[in-house]
Each structure stands twice: as structure tokens, then as C-alpha cells.
Design a protein around this motif. Structure first.
Motif, short mmCIF file in Angstrom:
data_model
loop_
_atom_site.label_atom_id
_atom_site.label_comp_id
_atom_site.label_asym_id
_atom_site.label_seq_id
_atom_site.Cartn_x
_atom_site.Cartn_y
_atom_site.Cartn_z
N UNK A 12 75.15 39.28 -123.55
CA UNK A 12 75.72 39.42 -124.90
C UNK A 12 76.79 40.49 -124.96
N UNK A 13 77.65 40.51 -123.95
CA UNK A 13 78.75 41.47 -123.93
C UNK A 13 78.38 42.87 -123.51
N UNK A 14 77.12 43.07 -123.12
CA UNK A 14 76.65 44.40 -122.70
C UNK A 14 76.35 44.38 -121.21
N UNK A 15 76.73 45.44 -120.51
CA UNK A 15 76.38 45.59 -119.10
C UNK A 15 74.95 46.11 -119.05
N UNK A 16 73.99 45.18 -119.06
CA UNK A 16 72.59 45.53 -119.30
C UNK A 16 71.88 46.11 -118.08
N UNK A 17 72.21 45.62 -116.89
CA UNK A 17 71.63 46.14 -115.65
C UNK A 17 72.75 46.47 -114.69
N UNK A 18 72.62 47.61 -114.02
CA UNK A 18 73.69 48.09 -113.15
C UNK A 18 73.13 48.40 -111.76
N UNK A 19 73.10 47.39 -110.90
CA UNK A 19 72.66 47.59 -109.53
C UNK A 19 71.20 47.98 -109.41
N UNK A 38 67.30 50.12 -122.64
CA UNK A 38 67.34 50.63 -121.27
C UNK A 38 67.52 49.53 -120.24
N UNK A 39 67.19 48.28 -120.62
CA UNK A 39 67.33 47.17 -119.69
C UNK A 39 66.01 46.61 -119.20
N UNK A 40 64.91 47.02 -119.81
CA UNK A 40 63.58 46.60 -119.34
C UNK A 40 63.36 45.10 -119.55
N UNK A 41 63.59 44.64 -120.79
CA UNK A 41 63.38 43.22 -121.09
C UNK A 41 64.36 42.35 -120.31
N UNK A 42 65.60 42.81 -120.16
CA UNK A 42 66.58 42.06 -119.38
C UNK A 42 66.13 41.91 -117.93
N UNK A 43 65.48 42.94 -117.40
CA UNK A 43 64.97 42.87 -116.03
C UNK A 43 63.96 41.74 -115.89
N UNK A 44 63.00 41.67 -116.81
CA UNK A 44 62.01 40.60 -116.75
C UNK A 44 62.67 39.23 -116.94
N UNK A 49 64.19 33.95 -114.63
CA UNK A 49 65.20 32.90 -114.71
C UNK A 49 65.75 32.65 -116.09
N UNK A 50 65.39 33.45 -117.07
CA UNK A 50 65.90 33.26 -118.43
C UNK A 50 67.32 33.79 -118.59
N UNK A 51 67.68 34.74 -117.73
CA UNK A 51 69.02 35.32 -117.74
C UNK A 51 69.55 35.23 -116.32
N UNK A 52 70.81 34.80 -116.16
CA UNK A 52 71.41 34.66 -114.84
C UNK A 52 72.15 35.95 -114.46
N UNK A 53 71.71 36.63 -113.39
CA UNK A 53 72.41 37.85 -112.98
C UNK A 53 73.79 37.55 -112.40
N UNK A 54 74.70 38.49 -112.57
CA UNK A 54 76.03 38.33 -111.99
C UNK A 54 76.05 38.71 -110.53
N UNK A 55 75.13 39.59 -110.13
CA UNK A 55 75.08 40.03 -108.74
C UNK A 55 73.65 40.49 -108.45
N UNK A 56 73.34 40.57 -107.16
CA UNK A 56 72.01 41.01 -106.74
C UNK A 56 71.09 39.85 -106.43
N UNK A 206 61.65 54.49 -114.24
CA UNK A 206 62.23 54.81 -115.55
C UNK A 206 63.68 54.34 -115.54
N UNK A 207 64.03 53.52 -116.55
CA UNK A 207 65.39 53.00 -116.68
C UNK A 207 66.11 53.68 -117.84
N UNK A 208 67.40 53.82 -117.66
CA UNK A 208 68.25 54.35 -118.73
C UNK A 208 69.61 53.68 -118.63
#
Length: 240
Positions: A12-19, A38-44, A49-56, A206-208
Motif C-alpha cells: 500500500x505504498x509503504x516500504x513495510x519490510x526492509x531486508x 513495525x511490519x509484524x503483520x506484513x511478515x506473517x 502468501x497473502x502478500x508478495x515480497x519484492x525481494x528475499x 523486535x521489529x521497528x
């Protein structure tokens, strides 16, 4: 059992997870901690498979699942209980549990699993014919977890299971998670309630802002003043 490496997600236009890199070993409860955003829900969501990562990459039990579809991932034994419980409000408790077995071909196995859930959660057994929407928040959370167990998870992804629950109910939910783990299911637990999560977890991260800033054994994180000040209300002693 689960190896997440270098996960990068724009959502949604946010860089939610960074490496992001996280691991879960067989038999562990691993807590993902952090404030809202912090990116916790995005991680799950990326794992399931609910969100497609751009990398990793996401590797489960030695097989990469990064691009797999959610139902394929669930069929492998990696099952996601999302935030907000999402029980079927007009269906009974028993019908909700039966839906958890939609990918299980063996009807006898489904009945066996539901019977075990009723043993774990006798309150659900007493109300098996009651509609899911009439249950309390804590009962709905128990039902959501029970429904996931019917699927037969080897690794359970739990997103904020304590959200909106009274402290005594939170304690009951955490005891249930610990019991599920003791019976052989690994758990990746997302929680804002760090005290509750670290009370049952083996390790934690811990994520931030989508970045992993701390990791360690649960005892170490509970004693870390940075965690205590930010997430435990300044509490540096062991929780009761």
C-alpha cells in the motif's frame, strides 16, 4: 523449520519490510514484537502468501515457498490465524471447526482432531451448537485457533491473539498456545503484548519500521532495558 532471508515488501505504498531475516526452529515458539506499523503483520502475510515480497526468500522445511499460493502453503502445514479472529459468525462452533478441515480428505481424521480440540477447550465443547458470532472475544479467539488446528499445522502463525482481551483471558490464550507447542506444533507469534509473548516464547525478534533491531532468547529480551522501556512498561524483572 522456517527460514526468512532478506525479505523486502512494499505494501500500500509503504516500504513495510526492509531486508528482514527471521528463523523458527522445530518445536520453538518465536515472538515477533514491535509497535503498530513495525511490519509484524506484513511478515506473517508474506510468509503465508497473502502478500508478495519484492525481494528475499521464504523457506519452509527445506522448500522455498516465496511465490506459492496461500492454499498451497497451508496444505504444507504452515497455517495462519490472522488478526481479528474472523470466525464465521452465523455458523456454529462445530461448523467453524469443520471448515478448518476443508483440505483434509480423511473425515475420520477431522473428527479426531475436533474431538481433541474439545478436550483442549471444554468451553467450546459445551457450546458446540452456539453461533460463533455470539461468543465473547476470548472464546472467538480460542475458536479461531481451534479451527486452525483442524487443518493440522506443523507451524502456526498467530497474529495478535491477545488483542482486545482482558488480562485473565490473555493468560488463558497464552496457556493454550504453550500447550499446543508442547504437543509438537511450532509457533511464530506476533504480539504487541510483549510481556505475555515473552512469557511463553523461547526466542524473540523486535521489529521497528520493517527492520529487525533486536533478537535473542526470551529471557535475554525480558532483561534488556531497551525492550523493558519500550514494550514492557519499564518492567525489567521476570513476569509472574
Amino acid at each position: 523449520m522456517l527460514d526468512i532471508h532478506g525479505l523486502d515488501v512494499h505494501y500500500d505504498g509503504v516500504h513495510a519490510l526492509r531486508g528482514l531475516s527471521v528463523t523458527v526452529e522445530q518445536g520453538e515458539i518465536v515472538a515477533l514484537l514491535g509497535n503498530n506499523g513495525a511490519g509484524k503483520t506484513t511478515t506473517l502475510s508474506a510468509i503465508s502468501g497473502l502478500v508478495r515480497p519484492g525481494d528475499g526468500t521464504v523457506v519452509f522445511d527445506g522448500q522455498e515457498i516465496t511465490r506459492d499460493k496461500p492454499h498451497t502453503i497451508a496444505a504444507r502445514g504452515l497455517v495462519h490465524v490472522p488478526e481479528g479472529r474472523r470466525v464465521f459468525s452465523t455458523l456454529t462452533i462445530h461448523e467453524n471447526l469443520q471448515l478448518g478441515g476443508y483440505m483434509v480428505r480423511d473425515q475420520a481424521e477431522i473428527r479426531k482432531r475436533i474431538a481433541h480440540i474439545y478436550e483442549l477447550l471444554p468451553r467450546l465443547a459445551e457450546r458446540r451448537d452456539q453461533q460463533g458470532g455470539t461468543l465473547s472475544g476470548g472464546e472467538q479467539q480460542m475458536l479461531a485457533i481451534g479451527r486452525a488446528l483442524v487443518t493440522g499445522p506443523r507451524l502456526l502463525l498467530l497474529d495478535e491473539p491477545s488483542m482486545g482481551l482482558a488480562p485473565l483471558v490473555v493468560a488463558s490464550v497464552m496457556r493454550l498456545i504453550a500447550q499446543i507447542n508442547a504437543e509438537g506444533t511450532s509457533v511464530l507469534l506476533v504480539e504487541q503484548n510483549a510481556t505475555a509473548a515473552l512469557g511463553i516464547a523461547h526466542r524473540g525478534y523486535v521489529l521497528e519500521n520493517g527492520v529487525r533491531i533486536l533478537e535473542g532468547h526470551a529471557v535475554e529480551l525480558r532483561a534488556d532495558p531497551r525492550v523493558a522501556d519500550a514494550y514492557l512498561g519499564g518492567m525489567t524483572h521476570e513476569p509472574n
